[in-house]
Design an enzyme around this catalytic site. Structure first.
Site, PDB file in Angstrom:
ATOM      1  N   ARG A 182      -8.099  28.743 -21.698  1.00  0.00           N
ATOM      2  CA  ARG A 182      -8.463  27.827 -20.619  1.00  0.00           C
ATOM      3  C   ARG A 182      -7.774  26.485 -20.742  1.00  0.00           C
ATOM      4  O   ARG A 182      -7.361  25.894 -19.722  1.00  0.00           O
ATOM      5  CB  ARG A 182      -9.985  27.652 -20.575  1.00  0.00           C
ATOM      6  CG  ARG A 182     -10.518  26.737 -19.478  1.00  0.00           C
ATOM      7  CD  ARG A 182      -9.873  26.943 -18.123  1.00  0.00           C
ATOM      8  NE  ARG A 182      -9.874  28.330 -17.670  1.00  0.00           N
ATOM      9  CZ  ARG A 182      -9.126  28.781 -16.683  1.00  0.00           C
ATOM     10  NH1 ARG A 182      -8.272  27.978 -16.067  1.00  0.00           N
ATOM     11  NH2 ARG A 182      -9.181  30.055 -16.323  1.00  0.00           N
ATOM     12  N   ASP A 239       5.174  -3.859   0.262  1.00  0.00           N
ATOM     13  CA  ASP A 239       3.938  -3.108   0.454  1.00  0.00           C
ATOM     14  C   ASP A 239       3.547  -2.978   1.921  1.00  0.00           C
ATOM     15  O   ASP A 239       3.371  -3.978   2.616  1.00  0.00           O
ATOM     16  CB  ASP A 239       2.802  -3.790  -0.318  1.00  0.00           C
ATOM     17  CG  ASP A 239       1.531  -2.967  -0.303  1.00  0.00           C
ATOM     18  OD1 ASP A 239       1.565  -1.809  -0.760  1.00  0.00           O
ATOM     19  OD2 ASP A 239       0.499  -3.478   0.168  1.00  0.00           O
ATOM     20  N   LYS A 292      -2.395   5.883 -10.602  1.00  0.00           N
ATOM     21  CA  LYS A 292      -3.468   6.634  -9.944  1.00  0.00           C
ATOM     22  C   LYS A 292      -3.513   8.041 -10.540  1.00  0.00           C
ATOM     23  O   LYS A 292      -3.111   9.026  -9.916  1.00  0.00           O
ATOM     24  CB  LYS A 292      -3.243   6.668  -8.435  1.00  0.00           C
ATOM     25  CG  LYS A 292      -3.311   5.274  -7.801  1.00  0.00           C
ATOM     26  CD  LYS A 292      -2.974   5.323  -6.325  1.00  0.00           C
ATOM     27  CE  LYS A 292      -2.991   3.916  -5.725  1.00  0.00           C
ATOM     28  NZ  LYS A 292      -2.610   3.912  -4.304  1.00  0.00           N
ATOM     29  N   GLU A 350       4.158  -7.934  -5.844  1.00  0.00           N
ATOM     30  CA  GLU A 350       3.912  -7.280  -4.567  1.00  0.00           C
ATOM     31  C   GLU A 350       4.038  -8.294  -3.435  1.00  0.00           C
ATOM     32  O   GLU A 350       3.495  -9.396  -3.514  1.00  0.00           O
ATOM     33  CB  GLU A 350       2.510  -6.666  -4.553  1.00  0.00           C
ATOM     34  CG  GLU A 350       2.138  -6.019  -3.228  1.00  0.00           C
ATOM     35  CD  GLU A 350       0.746  -5.419  -3.245  1.00  0.00           C
ATOM     36  OE1 GLU A 350       0.021  -5.608  -2.246  1.00  0.00           O
ATOM     37  OE2 GLU A 350       0.380  -4.767  -4.245  1.00  0.00           O
ATOM     38  N   LYS A 380      -0.155  -7.858  -8.195  1.00  0.00           N
ATOM     39  CA  LYS A 380      -0.465  -7.294  -6.890  1.00  0.00           C
ATOM     40  C   LYS A 380      -1.191  -8.317  -6.023  1.00  0.00           C
ATOM     41  O   LYS A 380      -1.401  -9.464  -6.426  1.00  0.00           O
ATOM     42  CB  LYS A 380      -1.272  -6.009  -7.073  1.00  0.00           C
ATOM     43  CG  LYS A 380      -0.543  -4.974  -7.934  1.00  0.00           C
ATOM     44  CD  LYS A 380      -1.073  -3.585  -7.741  1.00  0.00           C
ATOM     45  CE  LYS A 380      -0.635  -3.044  -6.400  1.00  0.00           C
ATOM     46  NZ  LYS A 380      -1.057  -1.636  -6.197  1.00  0.00           N
TER      47      LYS A 380
END
Length: 285
Positions: free
Chosen positions: A102, A224, A137, A202, A169
């Site tokens: 597994r 962005d 992410k 950003e 950011k």
């Protein structure tokens, strides 16, 4: 050449933590049902088309649990596969094969899904200079393998974590009081701490692009959520003064148009957080 996060120490630490989670005090199903000393063979069966990833890791998992297992790789990571292909065979203790099954499949299914999606996206922009980037992410405690899969699929790894690059950011900039204040404070911090880290900023509009260029010392300017005309203007403004990265909700449908704006890199979070695992199984034979 391996990415710098793929050390033997890091891989072994992941494998042992995964075994602790999955096996714990023992695989009682296998210990109860399989006679001691029973041997067997199994093959990794690919059940859909795509890019295979995680074969090298599978060998490490098998051998970390049982050094005596005999593993034969029949293909390589990054190879195009089709349904019905066999990726590897493993022979030895039947109990060891069952207990490791597994973990091997969980890793390979997700890694192959990511590598496949990355390969598909890179093909869409292969006529441009743009390179595909991953993001942070990722799945907690699985980032190393997800980024490895992106690299296997032909993408480029962005920063690995918060410690190996500065990315200012929108929230950093707003809390700091603007781009100039955020960058100057960062430069002072890096100098004080004797750190040599790249700085990315950003930007959300052309005015912020101007501010990022004016302050100096910015290595990468992120564009962005800009529309295509604005992004093209930003790329022209920046020229060779900084690396350009497009970001923000970029999908398979918009990827080609973004790349044709002339950016150096395109970051796509969906490569790791919105991907379907490949159907793979381990079957006795």
């Amino acid at each position: 050449m391996k990415e710098n996060y793929l050390t033997q120490e890091n891989l072994e630490a992941f494998i042992q933590a995964a075994f602790k989670e999955d096996v714990g005090e023992g695989d009682h199903s296998t210990l109860a049902a399989i006679p001691r000393g029973q041997t067997g063979r199994a093959q990794l069966l690919i059940k859909e088309d795509g890019i295979i990833a995680g074969l090298e890791l599978a060998v490490k998992i098998f051998h970390s649990f049982d050094r005596d297992l005999e593993v034969e790789l029949l293909m390589e990571d990054g190879q195009q596969v089709k349904a019905g292909d066999v990726g590897l065979t493993v022979a030895g203790s039947a109990a060891s094969i069952l207990t490791t099954e597994r973990l091997v499949l969980n890793c390979m299914q997700r890694m192959s899904g990511i590598a496949t999606k990355t390969h598909e996206f890179t093909q869409l922009i292969s006529h441009t200079k743009a390179k595909l980037l991953d993001t942070r992410k990722t799945t907690p405690n699985f980032r190393m393998l997800e980024k490895w899969a992106v690299a296997i699929g032909g993408g480029v790894n962005h920063r690995f974590a918060l410690y190996d690059m500065v990315m200012l950011k929108d929230n950093h900039i707003d809390f700091a009081g603007g781009i100039k204040a955020a960058v100057e404070s960062t430069q002072h911090y890096l100098s004080e701490k004797l750190l040599q880290l790249k700085i990315e900023v950003e930007t959300r509009n052309l005015q912020e692009v101007e501010e990022a260029l004016a302050v100096g010392g910015v290595d990468i300017i992120m564009l962005d959520n800009m529309d295509y005309p604005t992004m093209k203007k930003a790329v022209k403004m920046i020229g060779s003064k900084a690396i350009t990265e497009a970001s923000g909700g970029i999908t398979e449908a918009t990827l080609k148009d973004v790349a044709e704006c002339g950016v150096d890199f395109i970051s796509v979070g969906a490569l790791t957080h919105h991907v379907k695992s490949m159907d793979i199984s381990l079957k006795a034979y």
